[in-house]
Write a protein that holds these residues in place. Structure first.
Motif, PDB file in Angstrom:
ATOM      1  N   GLU A 180       0.984  -1.303  -0.292  1.00 12.87           N
ATOM      2  CA  GLU A 180       0.377   0.549   0.101  1.00 12.87           C
ATOM      3  C   GLU A 180       1.100   1.406   0.135  1.00 12.87           C
ATOM      4  O   GLU A 180       0.455   2.410  -0.609  1.00 12.87           O
ATOM      5  CB  GLU A 180      -0.981   0.012   1.104  1.00 12.87           C
ATOM      6  CG  GLU A 180      -2.038   1.390   1.142  1.00 12.87           C
ATOM      7  CD  GLU A 180      -2.672   1.364   0.118  1.00 12.87           C
ATOM      8  OE1 GLU A 180      -3.599   2.718  -0.397  1.00 12.87           O
ATOM      9  OE2 GLU A 180      -3.341   0.121  -0.548  1.00 12.87           O
TER      10      GLU A 180
ATOM     11  N   ASN B 230       3.292   9.955   5.304  1.00  9.68           N
ATOM     12  CA  ASN B 230       1.585   9.054   4.566  1.00  9.68           C
ATOM     13  C   ASN B 230       2.532   7.986   4.784  1.00  9.68           C
ATOM     14  O   ASN B 230       1.132   6.829   4.590  1.00  9.68           O
ATOM     15  CB  ASN B 230       1.821   9.943   2.839  1.00  9.68           C
ATOM     16  CG  ASN B 230       0.165   9.499   2.518  1.00  9.68           C
ATOM     17  OD1 ASN B 230      -0.356   9.172   3.047  1.00  9.68           O
ATOM     18  ND2 ASN B 230       0.982  11.120   0.951  1.00  9.68           N
TER      19      ASN B 230
ATOM     20  N   THR C 169      -0.387   5.071   6.102  1.00  7.64           N
ATOM     21  CA  THR C 169      -0.038   3.697   5.378  1.00  7.64           C
ATOM     22  C   THR C 169       0.248   2.739   6.739  1.00  7.64           C
ATOM     23  O   THR C 169      -0.770   1.549   7.245  1.00  7.64           O
ATOM     24  CB  THR C 169       0.427   3.903   4.398  1.00  7.64           C
ATOM     25  OG1 THR C 169      -0.601   4.637   3.845  1.00  7.64           O
ATOM     26  CG2 THR C 169       0.073   2.277   3.558  1.00  7.64           C
TER      27      THR C 169
ATOM     28  N   GLU D  39       1.269   9.690  -5.805  1.00 12.95           N
ATOM     29  CA  GLU D  39       0.834  11.281  -5.156  1.00 12.95           C
ATOM     30  C   GLU D  39       2.567  11.558  -4.496  1.00 12.95           C
ATOM     31  O   GLU D  39       2.931  11.771  -3.598  1.00 12.95           O
ATOM     32  CB  GLU D  39       0.561  11.185  -3.404  1.00 12.95           C
ATOM     33  CG  GLU D  39      -0.847  10.463  -3.754  1.00 12.95           C
ATOM     34  CD  GLU D  39      -1.734  10.387  -2.053  1.00 12.95           C
ATOM     35  OE1 GLU D  39      -1.104  10.592  -1.271  1.00 12.95           O
ATOM     36  OE2 GLU D  39      -2.612   9.488  -1.883  1.00 12.95           O
TER      37      GLU D  39
ATOM     38  N   LYS E  85       0.147   4.031  -2.651  1.00 14.22           N
ATOM     39  CA  LYS E  85       0.563   5.576  -2.302  1.00 14.22           C
ATOM     40  C   LYS E  85       1.930   6.755  -3.446  1.00 14.22           C
ATOM     41  O   LYS E  85       1.089   7.594  -3.349  1.00 14.22           O
ATOM     42  CB  LYS E  85       0.214   5.532  -0.746  1.00 14.22           C
ATOM     43  CG  LYS E  85      -0.608   5.583  -0.469  1.00 14.22           C
ATOM     44  CD  LYS E  85      -1.413   5.988   0.709  1.00 14.22           C
ATOM     45  CE  LYS E  85      -2.697   6.051   1.338  1.00 14.22           C
ATOM     46  NZ  LYS E  85      -3.067   6.687   2.500  1.00 14.22           N
TER      47      LYS E  85
END
Length: 210
Positions: free
Chosen positions: A48, A67, A71, A56, A52
C-alpha cells in the motif's frame, strides 16, 4: 551528499520489493517465536505504501514520511504497525517541508525514530526487537555522518540483525517462550534490516549514477 524526495521514494519501492520477495521467510521466522503473520502484515503495508507513492509523488519528504506512517499504522497488524508507523511519524517531524535533507538531518530523524520506537514499544536494546537494529544503525549514522559509507552501513545493519539470534525475547508473544526464544532471529529485526538494506542500495545506485 544528501537524500532527496526521489531517493526516498525509490527507497520505499525497493523496500517493498524486498519485503514482498521475503514475506514467507518473515512469517516463517515469526511462526518460530510469534504469531506467524509478520511477513503477511509487512507485505500488505508496504504494498500500500508503494501504491500511495505511485499516486502521490509530488510531495516533500516530510509529507511523504507522514503518508508512509499513516499507511503502515492502518495496514500493518500486530505490534509492527504502530512501531514502524511511529518511526516514520517521528522522521516526518524532522523532514517537514523539505525536498532534500542532509545526512545530518537524516541522522537526527533516525534518532527521533528510535526514541519513538522506545516510547511506543516500551522497549530497550537487547530485548530482541526491531530496536536492536534501529538503535545501532542510528548510532552508526551519527558517528560516521561526515563520511558515511552506504556499503559499510548495509554490512553493519546485517550484523545487528544477526546479533538478535542469541538473545532471549523480553517483549511481545516471543517473550512467552523465555529461553526457548534464543537461537532464532527476531522477525522485526529482519524486516528492519530489509528496510535499511533498501536504503543503502538506493543510495549506492545513486552514487554510481553521478
Amino acid at each position: 551528499m544528501g537524500i532527496d524526495v526521489q531517493d526516498f521514494a525509490q527507497w520505499m519501492l525497493k523496500a517493498n520489493h524486498t519485503i514482498q520477495a521475503n514475506k514467507d521467510y518473515l512469517s516463517e521466522l515469526d511462526r518460530a517465536i510469534g504469531d506467524g503473520d509478520h511477513g503477511i502484515n509487512m507485505a500488505r503495508g508496504f504494498a500500500e505504501v508503494q501504491n500511495k507513492i505511485s499516486r502521490e509523488l509530488n510531495q516533500d519528504i516530510g509529507a511523504l514520511c507522514q503518508n508512509i506512517a499513516m499507511t503502515l499504522l492502518s495496514k500493518v497488524g500486530g505490534a509492527s504497525g504502530p512501531l514502524y508507523g511511529t518511526a516514520f511519524i517521528k522522521m516526518a517531524s524532522v523532514f517537514k517541508g523539505k525536498e532534500k535533507v542532509s545526512l545530518d538531518e537524516f541522522s537526527k530523524a533516525l534518532h527521533e525514530a528510535v526514541n519513538g520506537i522506545k516510547m511506543r514499544g516500551k522497549a530497550a536494546p537487547g530485548e530482541k526487537t526491531l530496536l536492536d537494529v534501529w538503535e545501532p544503525v542510528s548510532s552508526y549514522v551519527a558517528e560516521y555522518v561526515a563520511d558515511l559509507s552506504w556499503q559499510s552501513l548495509k554490512s553493519f545493519a546485517y550484523q545487528q540483525m544477526e546479533n538478535t539470534r542469541p538473545l532471549e525475547a523480553k517483549k511481545g508473544r516471543a517473550s512467552y517462550l523465555g529461553p526457548r526464544s534464543a537461537g532464532h532471529l527476531d522477525p522485526g529485526a529482519v524486516s528492519s534490516y530489509y528496510l535499511f538494506e533498501a536504503l543503502c542500495l538506493t543510495m549506492l545506485k545513486g552514487e554510481k549514477g553521478t
